[in-house]
Design a protein around this motif. Sequence first.
Motif, PDB file in Angstrom:
ATOM      1  N   GLY A  36      -7.353  15.488   1.232  1.00 60.48           N
ATOM      2  CA  GLY A  36      -8.168  14.678   0.613  1.00 60.48           C
ATOM      3  C   GLY A  36      -8.647  14.507  -0.692  1.00 60.48           C
ATOM      4  O   GLY A  36      -9.810  14.149  -1.432  1.00 60.48           O
ATOM      5  N   THR A  37      -7.598  15.087  -1.524  1.00 60.64           N
ATOM      6  CA  THR A  37      -7.635  15.115  -2.872  1.00 60.64           C
ATOM      7  C   THR A  37      -6.370  14.371  -3.595  1.00 60.64           C
ATOM      8  O   THR A  37      -5.917  14.754  -4.748  1.00 60.64           O
ATOM      9  CB  THR A  37      -7.568  16.562  -3.350  1.00 60.64           C
ATOM     10  N   SER A  38      -6.011  13.080  -3.024  1.00 60.50           N
ATOM     11  CA  SER A  38      -5.071  12.324  -3.550  1.00 60.50           C
ATOM     12  C   SER A  38      -5.339  11.818  -5.017  1.00 60.50           C
ATOM     13  O   SER A  38      -6.676  11.623  -5.334  1.00 60.50           O
ATOM     14  CB  SER A  38      -4.815  11.184  -2.731  1.00 60.50           C
ATOM     15  N   SER A  39      -4.476  11.872  -5.938  1.00 60.49           N
ATOM     16  CA  SER A  39      -4.701  11.530  -7.384  1.00 60.49           C
ATOM     17  C   SER A  39      -4.422  10.129  -7.419  1.00 60.49           C
ATOM     18  O   SER A  39      -4.572   9.739  -8.803  1.00 60.49           O
ATOM     19  CB  SER A  39      -3.924  12.426  -8.144  1.00 60.49           C
ATOM     20  N   HIS A  40      -3.736   9.388  -6.768  1.00 61.54           N
ATOM     21  CA  HIS A  40      -3.390   8.203  -6.891  1.00 61.54           C
ATOM     22  C   HIS A  40      -2.484   7.976  -8.163  1.00 61.54           C
ATOM     23  O   HIS A  40      -2.810   6.863  -8.971  1.00 61.54           O
ATOM     24  CB  HIS A  40      -4.462   7.051  -6.562  1.00 61.54           C
ATOM     25  N   PRO A  41      -1.444   8.531  -8.437  1.00 68.06           N
ATOM     26  CA  PRO A  41      -0.681   8.509  -9.641  1.00 68.06           C
ATOM     27  C   PRO A  41       0.037   7.108  -9.856  1.00 68.06           C
ATOM     28  O   PRO A  41       0.409   6.361  -8.914  1.00 68.06           O
ATOM     29  CB  PRO A  41       0.434   9.691  -9.558  1.00 68.06           C
ATOM     30  N   ASN A  42       0.193   6.926 -11.392  1.00 69.71           N
ATOM     31  CA  ASN A  42       1.195   5.796 -11.638  1.00 69.71           C
ATOM     32  C   ASN A  42       0.827   4.554 -10.995  1.00 69.71           C
ATOM     33  O   ASN A  42       1.658   3.730 -10.490  1.00 69.71           O
ATOM     34  CB  ASN A  42       2.791   6.430 -11.148  1.00 69.71           C
ATOM     35  N   GLN A  43      -0.507   4.024 -11.016  1.00 68.69           N
ATOM     36  CA  GLN A  43      -1.002   2.814 -10.530  1.00 68.69           C
ATOM     37  C   GLN A  43      -1.556   2.188 -11.401  1.00 68.69           C
ATOM     38  O   GLN A  43      -2.356   0.993 -11.220  1.00 68.69           O
ATOM     39  CB  GLN A  43      -1.750   3.324  -9.314  1.00 68.69           C
ATOM     40  N   ASP A  44      -1.741   2.351 -12.755  1.00 65.57           N
ATOM     41  CA  ASP A  44      -2.451   1.721 -13.695  1.00 65.57           C
ATOM     42  C   ASP A  44      -1.487   0.751 -14.350  1.00 65.57           C
ATOM     43  O   ASP A  44      -0.334   0.690 -14.423  1.00 65.57           O
ATOM     44  CB  ASP A  44      -3.108   2.618 -14.745  1.00 65.57           C
ATOM     45  N   ALA A  45      -2.118  -0.081 -15.100  1.00 72.16           N
ATOM     46  CA  ALA A  45      -1.459  -1.261 -15.791  1.00 72.16           C
ATOM     47  C   ALA A  45      -0.226  -0.642 -16.814  1.00 72.16           C
ATOM     48  O   ALA A  45       0.631  -1.358 -16.841  1.00 72.16           O
ATOM     49  CB  ALA A  45      -2.500  -2.058 -16.325  1.00 72.16           C
ATOM     50  N   SER A  46      -0.736   0.419 -17.625  1.00 71.15           N
ATOM     51  CA  SER A  46       0.179   0.858 -18.584  1.00 71.15           C
ATOM     52  C   SER A  46       1.601   1.178 -17.947  1.00 71.15           C
ATOM     53  O   SER A  46       2.677   0.944 -18.553  1.00 71.15           O
ATOM     54  CB  SER A  46      -0.430   1.859 -19.351  1.00 71.15           C
ATOM     55  N   HIS A  47       1.340   1.844 -16.591  1.00 74.89           N
ATOM     56  CA  HIS A  47       2.553   2.429 -16.176  1.00 74.89           C
ATOM     57  C   HIS A  47       3.214   1.236 -15.457  1.00 74.89           C
ATOM     58  O   HIS A  47       4.740   1.371 -15.588  1.00 74.89           O
ATOM     59  CB  HIS A  47       2.207   3.486 -15.190  1.00 74.89           C
ATOM     60  N   ARG A  48       2.629   0.370 -15.107  1.00 69.52           N
ATOM     61  CA  ARG A  48       3.203  -0.986 -14.491  1.00 69.52           C
ATOM     62  C   ARG A  48       4.089  -1.544 -15.564  1.00 69.52           C
ATOM     63  O   ARG A  48       5.387  -1.962 -15.341  1.00 69.52           O
ATOM     64  CB  ARG A  48       2.432  -1.824 -14.136  1.00 69.52           C
ATOM     65  N   THR A  50       5.718  -0.024 -17.955  1.00 73.13           N
ATOM     66  CA  THR A  50       6.917   0.706 -18.224  1.00 73.13           C
ATOM     67  C   THR A  50       8.130   0.484 -17.186  1.00 73.13           C
ATOM     68  O   THR A  50       9.415   0.956 -17.449  1.00 73.13           O
ATOM     69  CB  THR A  50       6.872   2.239 -18.289  1.00 73.13           C
ATOM     70  N   LEU A  51       7.786  -0.286 -15.945  1.00 72.64           N
ATOM     71  CA  LEU A  51       8.866  -0.349 -14.975  1.00 72.64           C
ATOM     72  C   LEU A  51       9.263  -1.705 -15.058  1.00 72.64           C
ATOM     73  O   LEU A  51      10.224  -2.060 -14.302  1.00 72.64           O
ATOM     74  CB  LEU A  51       8.156  -0.177 -13.579  1.00 72.64           C
ATOM     75  N   VAL A  52       9.131  -2.495 -15.948  1.00 72.09           N
ATOM     76  CA  VAL A  52       9.630  -4.050 -16.099  1.00 72.09           C
ATOM     77  C   VAL A  52      11.095  -3.804 -16.299  1.00 72.09           C
ATOM     78  O   VAL A  52      11.792  -4.984 -15.356  1.00 72.09           O
ATOM     79  CB  VAL A  52       9.185  -4.917 -17.391  1.00 72.09           C
ATOM     80  N   ASN A  53      11.723  -3.153 -16.788  1.00 68.07           N
ATOM     81  CA  ASN A  53      13.321  -3.254 -16.907  1.00 68.07           C
ATOM     82  C   ASN A  53      14.040  -2.019 -16.211  1.00 68.07           C
ATOM     83  O   ASN A  53      15.355  -2.170 -16.227  1.00 68.07           O
ATOM     84  CB  ASN A  53      13.536  -3.273 -18.262  1.00 68.07           C
ATOM     85  N   SER A  54      13.479  -1.074 -15.678  1.00 65.85           N
ATOM     86  CA  SER A  54      14.153  -0.051 -15.049  1.00 65.85           C
ATOM     87  C   SER A  54      13.045   0.390 -14.059  1.00 65.85           C
ATOM     88  O   SER A  54      12.003   0.671 -14.126  1.00 65.85           O
ATOM     89  CB  SER A  54      14.697   0.913 -16.009  1.00 65.85           C
ATOM     90  N   GLN A  55      13.724   1.243 -13.140  1.00 70.40           N
ATOM     91  CA  GLN A  55      13.203   2.169 -12.076  1.00 70.40           C
ATOM     92  C   GLN A  55      13.746   3.496 -12.089  1.00 70.40           C
ATOM     93  O   GLN A  55      14.869   3.626 -12.389  1.00 70.40           O
ATOM     94  CB  GLN A  55      12.862   1.470 -10.774  1.00 70.40           C
ATOM     95  N   ASN A  56      12.904   4.451 -11.584  1.00 70.95           N
ATOM     96  CA  ASN A  56      13.123   5.772 -11.713  1.00 70.95           C
ATOM     97  C   ASN A  56      12.503   6.531 -10.479  1.00 70.95           C
ATOM     98  O   ASN A  56      11.794   7.542 -10.617  1.00 70.95           O
ATOM     99  CB  ASN A  56      12.812   6.581 -12.874  1.00 70.95           C
ATOM    100  N   PRO A  57      12.954   6.178  -9.253  1.00 73.49           N
ATOM    101  CA  PRO A  57      12.239   6.711  -7.994  1.00 73.49           C
ATOM    102  C   PRO A  57      13.149   8.257  -7.956  1.00 73.49           C
ATOM    103  O   PRO A  57      13.963   8.248  -8.005  1.00 73.49           O
ATOM    104  CB  PRO A  57      12.767   5.771  -6.831  1.00 73.49           C
ATOM    105  N   PHE A  58      12.130   9.019  -7.384  1.00 80.37           N
ATOM    106  CA  PHE A  58      12.568  10.426  -7.084  1.00 80.37           C
ATOM    107  C   PHE A  58      12.867  10.727  -5.697  1.00 80.37           C
ATOM    108  O   PHE A  58      13.568  11.869  -5.536  1.00 80.37           O
ATOM    109  CB  PHE A  58      11.427  11.371  -7.413  1.00 80.37           C
ATOM    110  N   ALA A  59      12.693   9.682  -4.630  1.00 83.93           N
ATOM    111  CA  ALA A  59      12.742   9.870  -3.560  1.00 83.93           C
ATOM    112  C   ALA A  59      13.318   8.448  -2.805  1.00 83.93           C
ATOM    113  O   ALA A  59      12.673   7.325  -3.248  1.00 83.93           O
ATOM    114  CB  ALA A  59      11.813  10.558  -2.645  1.00 83.93           C
ATOM    115  N   VAL A  60      14.017   8.454  -1.939  1.00 87.78           N
ATOM    116  CA  VAL A  60      14.208   7.191  -1.133  1.00 87.78           C
ATOM    117  C   VAL A  60      13.626   7.556   0.334  1.00 87.78           C
ATOM    118  O   VAL A  60      13.972   8.577   0.957  1.00 87.78           O
ATOM    119  CB  VAL A  60      15.529   6.611  -0.956  1.00 87.78           C
TER     120      VAL A  60
END
Length: 216
Positions: A36-48, A50-60
């Motif tokens: 119950g301590t989720s941090s909800h990372p990478n969900q803000d407008a600034s991070h969004r 940075t993903l306009v031109n590329s993506q960098n997923p660490f898992a499928v």
Amino acid sequence: MSGPEDSGERAPSADLLTPAEAWKKLSDGNLRFVNGTSSHPNQDASHRATLVNSQNPFAVIFGCSDSRLAAEIIFDLGLGDAFVVRTAGHVIDNTVLGSLEYSIAYLRVPLIVILGHDSCGAVTATKGAVETGDMPAGFIRDLVERITPSVLTSLRRDQHDVNDMVVEHVRQTAQRLVENSPIIASAVAEHRTAVVGLAYRLQEGRADLVSNFGTL
């Protein structure tokens, strides 16, 4: 046709994680969710932005379509963290294989996750069809036919519980990926990617490791 190196999708190679690092990151996220301590990372407008031109997923993550199995939530992920493919009963077809191979060849993802869960409706339907001989109508039949080998293997081992059949189906799915896809098999052999099978426990929110191909 452009290749993986010039697809414009993947961020610089310096951002790549090892399979072990990716597995730890995913496991840590699931532990936060369980506690119950989720941090909800990478969900803000600034991070969004940075993903306009590329993506960098660490898992499928290839998981069941069940509404209780939202990968980004149960692993506490954000935008750009995971490349997600979902079908009922995590059933493989050619488009699924193509999607997973794309994540390896073009996005160079270091971890493939097969995600099953307790009380899976597709596995339950297959169990019923095997026991009664009554096949469902429409394309649901195709799902049942693809899950049947896992159910039969479980029954031969005297495992009649649906959740045991889910675990077997996860294991067989992971094995099939490595055996049938030269792209994935090569990545695993070269220690660039690992394939893990996870069984999600609905009550606890925990994703248990039940299968592993590659170095973690």
